[in-house]
Structure formats: C-alpha cells, structure tokens
Design a protein around this motif. Sequence first.
Motif, PDB file in Angstrom:
ATOM      1  N   LEU A 292       4.851  -3.413  -1.621  1.00 20.36           N
ATOM      2  CA  LEU A 292       4.851  -4.858  -1.405  1.00 20.36           C
ATOM      3  C   LEU A 292       3.560  -5.433  -1.952  1.00 20.36           C
ATOM      4  CD1 LEU A 292       5.930  -7.490  -0.006  1.00 20.36           C
ATOM      5  CD2 LEU A 292       4.754  -6.710   2.074  1.00 20.36           C
ATOM      6  N   VAL A 293       3.690  -6.534  -2.685  1.00 14.96           N
ATOM      7  CA  VAL A 293       2.527  -7.265  -3.190  1.00 14.96           C
ATOM      8  C   VAL A 293       2.537  -8.634  -2.524  1.00 14.96           C
ATOM      9  CG1 VAL A 293       1.404  -8.264  -5.212  1.00 14.96           C
ATOM     10  CG2 VAL A 293       2.617  -6.079  -5.414  1.00 14.96           C
ATOM     11  N   LEU A 294       1.430  -8.945  -1.852  1.00 14.73           N
ATOM     12  CA  LEU A 294       1.233 -10.263  -1.259  1.00 14.73           C
ATOM     13  C   LEU A 294       0.173 -10.955  -2.107  1.00 14.73           C
ATOM     14  CD1 LEU A 294       1.029  -9.194   2.489  1.00 14.73           C
ATOM     15  CD2 LEU A 294       3.014 -10.141   1.277  1.00 14.73           C
ATOM     16  N   CYS A 295       0.527 -12.097  -2.685  1.00 18.23           N
ATOM     17  CA  CYS A 295      -0.347 -12.722  -3.668  1.00 18.23           C
ATOM     18  C   CYS A 295      -0.519 -14.206  -3.365  1.00 18.23           C
ATOM     19  CB  CYS A 295       0.271 -12.536  -5.057  1.00 18.23           C
ATOM     20  SG  CYS A 295      -0.773 -13.021  -6.440  1.00 18.23           S
ATOM     21  N   SER A 296      -1.754 -14.653  -3.469  1.00 21.18           N
ATOM     22  CA  SER A 296      -2.064 -16.080  -3.374  1.00 21.18           C
ATOM     23  C   SER A 296      -1.334 -16.797  -4.518  1.00 21.18           C
ATOM     24  CB  SER A 296      -3.575 -16.261  -3.511  1.00 21.18           C
ATOM     25  OG  SER A 296      -3.900 -17.574  -3.880  1.00 21.18           O
TER      26      SER A 296
ATOM     27  N   ALA B  55       9.013   1.944 -10.688  1.00 18.12           N
ATOM     28  CA  ALA B  55       8.319   1.179  -9.654  1.00 18.12           C
ATOM     29  C   ALA B  55       8.775  -0.267  -9.683  1.00 18.12           C
ATOM     30  CB  ALA B  55       6.813   1.269  -9.856  1.00 18.12           C
ATOM     31  N   ARG B  56       9.276  -0.739  -8.573  1.00 14.82           N
ATOM     32  CA  ARG B  56       9.736  -2.115  -8.442  1.00 14.82           C
ATOM     33  C   ARG B  56       9.239  -2.697  -7.119  1.00 14.82           C
ATOM     34  NH1 ARG B  56      11.275  -1.464 -12.968  1.00 14.82           N
ATOM     35  NH2 ARG B  56      13.314  -1.089 -13.829  1.00 14.82           N
ATOM     36  N   PRO B  57       7.931  -2.959  -7.037  1.00 10.90           N
ATOM     37  CA  PRO B  57       7.429  -3.508  -5.778  1.00 10.90           C
ATOM     38  C   PRO B  57       7.984  -4.906  -5.529  1.00 10.90           C
ATOM     39  CG  PRO B  57       5.699  -3.500  -7.429  1.00 10.90           C
ATOM     40  CD  PRO B  57       6.882  -2.812  -8.031  1.00 10.90           C
ATOM     41  N   GLU B  58       8.162  -5.214  -4.263  1.00 17.62           N
ATOM     42  CA  GLU B  58       8.537  -6.573  -3.890  1.00 17.62           C
ATOM     43  C   GLU B  58       7.276  -7.414  -4.011  1.00 17.62           C
ATOM     44  OE1 GLU B  58      10.064  -9.124  -0.029  1.00 17.62           O
ATOM     45  OE2 GLU B  58      10.031  -6.934   0.094  1.00 17.62           O
ATOM     46  N   ILE B  59       7.381  -8.584  -4.618  1.00 17.46           N
ATOM     47  CA  ILE B  59       6.214  -9.462  -4.734  1.00 17.46           C
ATOM     48  C   ILE B  59       6.510 -10.760  -4.004  1.00 17.46           C
ATOM     49  CG2 ILE B  59       6.917 -10.280  -7.018  1.00 17.46           C
ATOM     50  CD1 ILE B  59       3.864 -10.755  -7.527  1.00 17.46           C
ATOM     51  N   ARG B  60       5.534 -11.170  -3.212  1.00 13.56           N
ATOM     52  CA  ARG B  60       5.652 -12.425  -2.481  1.00 13.56           C
ATOM     53  C   ARG B  60       4.427 -13.280  -2.788  1.00 13.56           C
ATOM     54  NH1 ARG B  60       7.788 -10.628   3.479  1.00 13.56           N
ATOM     55  NH2 ARG B  60       9.664  -9.565   2.744  1.00 13.56           N
ATOM     56  N   ILE B  61       4.688 -14.434  -3.363  1.00 11.12           N
ATOM     57  CA  ILE B  61       3.644 -15.417  -3.612  1.00 11.12           C
ATOM     58  C   ILE B  61       3.643 -16.318  -2.377  1.00 11.12           C
ATOM     59  CG2 ILE B  61       2.800 -17.249  -5.137  1.00 11.12           C
ATOM     60  CD1 ILE B  61       3.071 -14.502  -6.532  1.00 11.12           C
ATOM     61  N   GLU B  62       2.559 -16.260  -1.607  1.00 11.35           N
ATOM     62  CA  GLU B  62       2.537 -16.964  -0.328  1.00 11.35           C
ATOM     63  C   GLU B  62       1.407 -17.993  -0.280  1.00 11.35           C
ATOM     64  OE1 GLU B  62       2.746 -14.253   2.966  1.00 11.35           O
ATOM     65  OE2 GLU B  62       4.545 -13.294   2.158  1.00 11.35           O
TER      66      GLU B  62
ATOM     67  N   ASP C 269       7.030  -1.843   9.007  1.00  8.46           N
ATOM     68  CA  ASP C 269       6.422  -0.517   8.904  1.00  8.46           C
ATOM     69  C   ASP C 269       7.107   0.382   7.878  1.00  8.46           C
ATOM     70  OD1 ASP C 269       4.276  -0.907  10.607  1.00  8.46           O
ATOM     71  OD2 ASP C 269       5.487  -0.496  12.371  1.00  8.46           O
ATOM     72  N   SER C 270       8.265  -0.029   7.383  1.00  4.45           N
ATOM     73  CA  SER C 270       8.918   0.728   6.313  1.00  4.45           C
ATOM     74  C   SER C 270       8.156   0.570   4.992  1.00  4.45           C
ATOM     75  CB  SER C 270      10.364   0.267   6.142  1.00  4.45           C
ATOM     76  OG  SER C 270      10.403  -1.127   5.859  1.00  4.45           O
ATOM     77  N   VAL C 271       7.275  -0.426   4.923  1.00  4.79           N
ATOM     78  CA  VAL C 271       6.425  -0.640   3.750  1.00  4.79           C
ATOM     79  C   VAL C 271       5.199   0.249   3.909  1.00  4.79           C
ATOM     80  CG1 VAL C 271       5.012  -2.321   2.508  1.00  4.79           C
ATOM     81  CG2 VAL C 271       7.224  -3.011   3.463  1.00  4.79           C
ATOM     82  N   HIS C 272       5.005   1.165   2.962  1.00  5.32           N
ATOM     83  CA  HIS C 272       3.899   2.120   3.077  1.00  5.32           C
ATOM     84  C   HIS C 272       2.625   1.679   2.356  1.00  5.32           C
ATOM     85  CE1 HIS C 272       5.812   5.337   5.316  1.00  5.32           C
ATOM     86  NE2 HIS C 272       6.912   4.910   4.744  1.00  5.32           N
ATOM     87  N   THR C 273       2.763   0.966   1.241  1.00 10.40           N
ATOM     88  CA  THR C 273       1.575   0.535   0.493  1.00 10.40           C
ATOM     89  C   THR C 273       1.673  -0.962   0.216  1.00 10.40           C
ATOM     90  OG1 THR C 273       1.349   2.698  -0.537  1.00 10.40           O
ATOM     91  CG2 THR C 273       0.186   0.885  -1.593  1.00 10.40           C
TER      92      THR C 273
END
Length: 178
Positions: free
Chosen positions: A58-62, A81-88, A108-112
């Motif tokens: 998971l990527v959390l991005c400004s 690799a296909r991380p979920e990306i969230r622009i928040e 908690d299923s998200v490890h990194t």
Amino acid sequence: MKPVAHRLLLLRHAEAQPPAGGDLSATADLARPLTDEGHRLARHRGETMRRTGIVPDLVLCSPALRTRQTYAGLLPFGQNARPEIRIEPTLYLAAPDELLARLRVTPDSVHTVLLVGHNPGLPALARYLNGVETALESDFGLGTLASFRVEVEEQESIALAWKGLGPKTSWLESFSQN
C-alpha cells in the motif's frame, strides 16, 4: 505466538521547484513539480528499493505534485508488483498525530506501507516511532527514506499490527539520506 513482521517506509518527497512567482498559497504549493535533481533522486530511491527487494503493498501519498512525482520515480517495483496507491488530501503537510491515526486504520493484511509526505510531520513521526528523540535528530532531507520493522503479536489467531503502532512496536531498520 510467533510475531509477524510488517514494515513501514516513510519517504519525504524529493527536491521541488520553488513556487512560481513566490506564490505561497496552498494551491501554488500543491502544484510544485520536482526539479531535474528531484527526479534523479526519486529514480535512485526506486533502484535501491528494487535491489533490496522492498515492495509496498500500500502506498499512501500526499496529493502534492512533488510527492506524486516522487512516488512515480520509484517505479517499477517489480514485474508482478501492483501496490494499491491512495492519494489522500489529509496527508498534505499532516502533523505526526494525523499520520499515525491514518496508519492505525490500515488493515493488518497489508504488510508493507509506503507513506510519501512532507516535513515536519514525517521526521516527527519517525522520532516518535523510534521511541528515542535523539536517535533521529537529523531532519528528513529531501528524498530521505526511513524504514521501520513493525512487530506484530498474534493473539488468538488475530494479528494486530497497525492499530497498535507506536514506539514499542516499531524499530528503525534503516535511514537513508541522499
């Protein structure tokens, strides 16, 4: 029960251009693109992550352009690799307690998790998680990446990682500046 490892990556955006015409408004700040050096540094961070096998789930991005361009410079992480990306929007210039609150609602299923953001929130969060203020005295320079191992204890077959994130649950693994 045996602990399960999770990883938190805190990445400050790479070098951005100054605001056009000295405009200090939030709109102008959000629109600041990376410099050529900023793009180079983001690509370098991506190469380092690939070499070490670090791939976020998971990527959390400004929403700032400079954070999104920094993240884009890291790619690709790998073939599959296909991380979920969230622009928040709430991550833009967020305070450390706001960043921590966001991380604590991560499944908690998200490890990194890779959090791409700004000073002063990221270094303050890193100091808090490290549990020793002086261990991370250095501010996060542009493009700094801090990696934390988050310990998880399984209790009755339920692993609680992110909800309990704090200084006694996370350990600084690496701190890379430029």
